[in-house]
Design an enzyme around this catalytic site. Sequence first.
Site, mmCIF file in Angstrom:
data_model
loop_
_atom_site.group_PDB
_atom_site.id
_atom_site.type_symbol
_atom_site.label_atom_id
_atom_site.label_comp_id
_atom_site.label_asym_id
_atom_site.label_seq_id
_atom_site.Cartn_x
_atom_site.Cartn_y
_atom_site.Cartn_z
ATOM 1 N N GLU A 44 48.044 55.040 20.561
ATOM 2 C CA GLU A 44 49.207 54.161 20.712
ATOM 3 C C GLU A 44 48.870 52.865 21.447
ATOM 4 O O GLU A 44 49.374 51.794 21.117
ATOM 5 C CB GLU A 44 50.309 54.880 21.501
ATOM 6 C CG GLU A 44 50.930 56.077 20.825
ATOM 7 C CD GLU A 44 52.059 55.716 19.890
ATOM 8 O OE1 GLU A 44 52.265 54.512 19.623
ATOM 9 O OE2 GLU A 44 52.748 56.641 19.423
ATOM 10 N N HIS B 177 49.522 52.185 17.469
ATOM 11 C CA HIS B 177 50.982 52.170 17.498
ATOM 12 C C HIS B 177 51.508 51.540 16.206
ATOM 13 O O HIS B 177 51.200 50.400 15.899
ATOM 14 C CB HIS B 177 51.442 51.355 18.707
ATOM 15 C CG HIS B 177 52.910 51.285 18.914
ATOM 16 N ND1 HIS B 177 53.671 52.379 19.238
ATOM 17 C CD2 HIS B 177 53.775 50.230 18.874
ATOM 18 C CE1 HIS B 177 54.928 52.005 19.379
ATOM 19 N NE2 HIS B 177 55.026 50.706 19.155
ATOM 20 N N SER C 127 59.106 53.040 17.546
ATOM 21 C CA SER C 127 58.959 52.173 18.714
ATOM 22 C C SER C 127 60.346 51.873 19.290
ATOM 23 O O SER C 127 61.062 52.804 19.658
ATOM 24 C CB SER C 127 58.186 50.908 18.339
ATOM 25 O OG SER C 127 57.786 50.185 19.483
#
Length: 519
Positions: free
Chosen positions: A332, A428, A222
């Site tokens: 995600e 995610h 991320s």
Amino acid sequence: MTNRMRWTLLLAAAMPLAAMQDPVRVAGGLVSGAPGSNPEVRVYKGIPFAAPPIGDLRWKPPKPAPPWQGVRRATQFGAACMQLFVPRSEFYYSEPEPTSEDCLYLNVWTAAKSSSERRPVMVWIFGGAQTRGSGSWTVPGLIETRLNDGEALAKKGVVLVTLNHRLNIFGFLAHPELTKESDRGSSGNYAFLDQIAALEWVQNNIAAFGGDPKRVTLFGQSAGSFSVNYLMASPLAKGLFQRAIGESGGVFGGMRTREEAEAAGVKFANSIGAESLQALRAKSAADLLKASAPAGFTPFVDGWMLPQDVYAIFSNGKQNDVPLIAGYTSDEATPVVPWPADGSAAWFIEQARSRFGEKTDEFLKIYPARSVEEAKASHYASNRDRMFGWHVRTWVRMQTKTGKSKAYLYYFSRVPPGSDSARYGAFHSAELPYVFAHLDPPRPWEDIDRKLSQAMSSYWVNFAASGDPNGKDLPKWTSYDKSGDTALEFGNSIQSRSGLNQAGLDFLDGYFAGQRQPK
């Protein structure tokens, strides 16, 4: 030889080798760690890699850490950098930990028996949107794993390093007065300068922990993956790492200029009655954090750490040319941009029209919205592709096109088992427990998960060792080639896939090309 000597030698031969002996000498002095949950691994926590960025050092590049006398007990994590923690009611809630501006510390996990072993090194940068997180972060939430715990990877043969870096306003504020006082004519992006300082510390000190400074892999997820992307583009990081792994993040669209960032900094300063740099530095860290939370300070092209935007640097082949792994997850967007409670097909179409304008009809052919259910699926798929998939695919494509080192693309689709599986899918951050080989309770992990974790962590460690993720008893992972557009899918099985989400990603090629045009 006496009987006593014989028994002593036999006993020594029978005993397992212990972890390396303390104390360890690093720049600044001696540090002493402690065994991990497995006594073969030794852990060193809270080692300063730079001076505290407080007082006049607030919003300046990091300075060397001051030395200490005697042996420093490295058995407690250092304070996290200033941040606001996510509340328990949100998906990515995190357990509050002590915070301070005095936060530039790193942690080391090693199973090396001596400093002469020269094991590959992996340096982890945490996620958290550049606003939260640390090298000791615990995010129980729905991830339910010990983020940043390097013990399992250390047992597999690497020396693992995690680090803190400045965040939000402390990591990214730009201001004309800051630029003027800089001998580089630049301000902002201090978070990345912190990361570079930590990598310099690794180069100078990691051999003492049995690590090889010539085999350093920088990896992150991320916002941590964004950081890897930026550092791969930055001339200041040249030679500090030899491989890169980006999990769910990259920045190949448009970026702010330094002038825009400085103007935002002045506007913020004026809003809190700080009409000078001196007045800004006189504000307490807590007051600055509270006041700046809505402002959103982010990276930008500063002319020094980033002389151009990332796309331009890669286009010109000026990136740090190292082997690359990059990938993203199949779901995600499920926790990142949730479908609104009152969402409808008409709402989705209107959102698309406001973003894509005359290209909306083309967009809706790929991401249709003929019903609420179809619109919801398209909402998640389009945001996955726009926010993550396109940047990741562009990253491996650009490295393959303008670099000499190979790139490897992956796609994580395994849905972690649990009561939230149907709602969130392979969300995610879902790959993190598998990469760090920490499949912790209370999720009801299955044999598929344990085998997948063993494989993924092995690919990562192999890559750190040689720049090639392949190894014995692992499915073949071919390097990326645009003509085949092949990724290795980590799902219920591990298999090569071609053209994943290709129609949407190809559409986004044109969208992001338009974003980069001068306004």
